[in-house]
Design a protein around this motif. Structure first.
Motif, short mmCIF file in Angstrom:
data_model
loop_
_atom_site.label_atom_id
_atom_site.label_comp_id
_atom_site.label_asym_id
_atom_site.label_seq_id
_atom_site.Cartn_x
_atom_site.Cartn_y
_atom_site.Cartn_z
N ALA A 55 9.92 0.77 -0.73
CA ALA A 55 10.79 1.28 0.34
C ALA A 55 10.77 2.80 0.43
O ALA A 55 10.89 3.36 1.52
CB ALA A 55 12.22 0.77 0.12
N SER A 56 10.58 3.48 -0.70
CA SER A 56 10.59 4.95 -0.66
C SER A 56 9.26 5.56 -1.10
O SER A 56 9.19 6.73 -1.45
CB SER A 56 11.72 5.47 -1.56
N ALA A 57 8.18 4.75 -1.12
CA ALA A 57 6.90 5.27 -1.64
C ALA A 57 5.97 5.75 -0.54
O ALA A 57 5.99 5.23 0.57
CB ALA A 57 6.21 4.17 -2.44
N ASP A 58 5.15 6.75 -0.87
CA ASP A 58 4.12 7.21 0.06
C ASP A 58 2.90 6.30 0.01
O ASP A 58 2.20 6.12 1.00
CB ASP A 58 3.67 8.63 -0.32
N VAL A 59 2.64 5.77 -1.19
CA VAL A 59 1.45 4.92 -1.38
C VAL A 59 1.84 3.71 -2.23
O VAL A 59 2.58 3.85 -3.20
CB VAL A 59 0.33 5.70 -2.13
N VAL A 60 1.34 2.54 -1.84
CA VAL A 60 1.53 1.34 -2.67
C VAL A 60 0.14 0.79 -2.99
O VAL A 60 -0.67 0.57 -2.08
CB VAL A 60 2.33 0.25 -1.92
N LEU B 261 0.66 4.52 2.90
CA LEU B 261 -0.65 3.88 2.69
C LEU B 261 -0.49 2.66 1.80
O LEU B 261 0.19 2.73 0.77
CB LEU B 261 -1.61 4.85 2.00
N VAL B 262 -1.12 1.57 2.19
CA VAL B 262 -1.09 0.36 1.37
C VAL B 262 -2.52 0.02 0.97
O VAL B 262 -3.41 -0.06 1.82
CB VAL B 262 -0.42 -0.82 2.12
N VAL B 263 -2.73 -0.13 -0.33
CA VAL B 263 -4.08 -0.34 -0.86
C VAL B 263 -4.12 -1.66 -1.62
O VAL B 263 -3.26 -1.93 -2.46
CB VAL B 263 -4.45 0.82 -1.83
N GLY B 264 -5.14 -2.45 -1.32
CA GLY B 264 -5.31 -3.72 -2.03
C GLY B 264 -6.53 -3.68 -2.93
O GLY B 264 -7.39 -2.79 -2.82
N PHE B 265 -6.60 -4.61 -3.83
CA PHE B 265 -7.77 -4.80 -4.68
C PHE B 265 -8.33 -6.19 -4.39
O PHE B 265 -7.55 -7.09 -4.07
CB PHE B 265 -7.37 -4.72 -6.17
#
Ligand code: CTP
Length: 405
Positions: free
Chosen positions: A271-276, A327-331
């Motif tokens: 909720a408060s992150a710049d990047v996940v 930004l949302v990053v997956g693996f």
């Protein structure tokens, strides 16, 4: 001044001048140099003549991957006695003997290390190692104080068994502490002021109080990402599911086990992150019901059928809910051996999940899990390859962070 210092921020690839002086603890310097190299930094070793009586030049050269310098009268044409110090983003001296500390305090430049230190404006990190009497001698105490006043970071010494049968303060700190101190001395990194949430490890879905459905993820790559981001100044929350590696210090760690727990923790932190970054291996299915007591063979017979139900796709949900600018990053770990086919699967996955980036790596019975290194391809939301990295998990982590920046 080195590239990174000139840019005013801690680049992930630092130019590190590593001084080794003549003490038995010089063998531990080899591990610290290796740690810095594996993190992707350029390490230039300056060894005193006495140091080379304890560890051989070939060892230091092989580990640092650079020529080792020791003599003021070599490399004169390139003015090496000042060039090395000028190019350094940080100077680390480990082990630092009482003699070297005294010379540094007085500004004596009768060897290459002394010249390099005087020619540099980079932060200086000193890890002393000597017998307790030498460490506590008023001369050493005064010299160390003087160096501290001038801004040097003194790491240790640790208290414990010394070279002989004696013990007390004087042991060189462990190599990991030398690495930490060297990187910390460079100052705030390029992720200062950013908050990053990283999930790592593998979720476990309980079957009964003693059993679970799980996967082989050890958490190493995700934890390496969290460490790298923290070193670069980010405010890191690590949601850690059943990892085989210890939880790192210097960040908020939220331990979880099941997918539901991981989902709650990451959604809250996001909720408060710049990047996940979803580096965790999330179980796609969980048992439809969890037995209250241990399932007994007698009640089952020769076969046991477990009914599994689909878990929510956390990455897809985070991507759908993301705030502007987040930004949302997956693996994606794929067992597919054919490169083109693996890429096709990755492209399909990035579209399906709706994330900004996907880090694609190959896994198998012997690849990807519990290994020190990794090799990844990074895709953007359009499925275009935007980066490739291979090496130690920390250096791969730094390349991923470079891309996000
Ligand atoms: N992921 C998730 N929630 C799930 C499953 C996966 O958030 N229920 C995330 C993982 O953390 C990872 C990415 O999705 O960042 C890809 O995981 P992967 O297991 O490769 O993808 P799946 O969707 O499970 O696809 P499949 O297993 O069918 O290849």
């Amino acid at each position: 001044m080195g590239e990174a210092a000139a840019a005013g921020a801690a680049s992930p690839r630092l130019n590190i001048l590593f001084g080794v002086t003549g003490g038995i603890a010089a063998y531990k310097a080899v591990h610290a140099i290796r740690g810095l190299v594996l993190e992707g930094h350029h390490v230039h070793v300056v060894a005193t003549e006495a140091a080379l009586r304890f560890v051989g030049k070939p060892t230091l050269e092989a580990i640092s991957r650079n020529p080792v310098h020791s003599d003021v009268y070599e490399g004169v044409a390139e003015v090496r006695h000042v060039a090395l110090g000028q190019a350094a983003d940080v100077i680390v001296i480990a082990p630092a003997t009482a003699n070297t500390i005294a010379k540094l305090a007085m500004g004596i430049a009768d060897d290459l290390l002394g010249n390099s230190v005087l020619a540099s404006t980079a932060p200086l990190v000193i890890a002393p190692a000597m017998h307790t009497e030498m460490w506590q001698h008023p001369a050493t105490v005064a010299n160390v104080e003087l160096l501290r006043q001038r801004g040097a970071t003194i790491v240790g010494p640790a208290v414990g068994q010394l070279t002989g049968s004696d013990s007390g303060p004087g042991r060189l700190v462990e190599p990991e502490e030398v690495v930490e101190a060297a990187l910390a001395a460079v100052g705030p990194g390029d992720l200062a002021g950013r908050s990053i949430v990283v999930t790592a490890g593998g979720t476990r879905e309980p079957i009964d109080p003693v059993r679970f459905v799980g996967n082989r993820s050890t958490g190493r790559q995700g934890v390496a990402l969290a460490i790298a981001a923290s070193r670069r100044g980010a405010d890191v929350t690590l949601v850690l599911a059943n990892a085989e590696v210890p939880a790192p210090a210097g960040m908020t760690v939220v331990p979880v086990s099941s997918t539901a727990e991981l989902q709650a923790a990451v959604t809250d932190a996001a909720a408060s992150a710049d990047v996940v970054v979803m580096a965790a291996a999330v179980a796609d299915y969980r048992p439809a019901s969890v037995a209250e007591a241990k399932i007994k063979k007698d009640s089952q017979g020769d076969t046991l059928a477990l009914e599994l139900v689909r878990n929510p796709d956390i990455l897809a949900e985070l991507s759908a809910q993301r705030r502007p600018g987040q930004l949302v990053v997956g693996f994606a770990a794929e067992t597919e051996g054919d490169d083109a086919e693996r890429l096709r699967l990755g492209r399909e996955k990035v579209t399906r999940k709706g994330c900004d980036f996907l880090v694609l790596n190959r896994v198998g019975w012997a690849e990807g899990f519990a290994t020190e290194g990794n090799s990844v391809t990074m895709l953007n939301s359009a499925g275009t390859i935007v980066g490739e990295a291979s090496g130690s998990k920390v250096s791969v982590a730094n390349r991923i962070l470079d891309l996000l920046i």
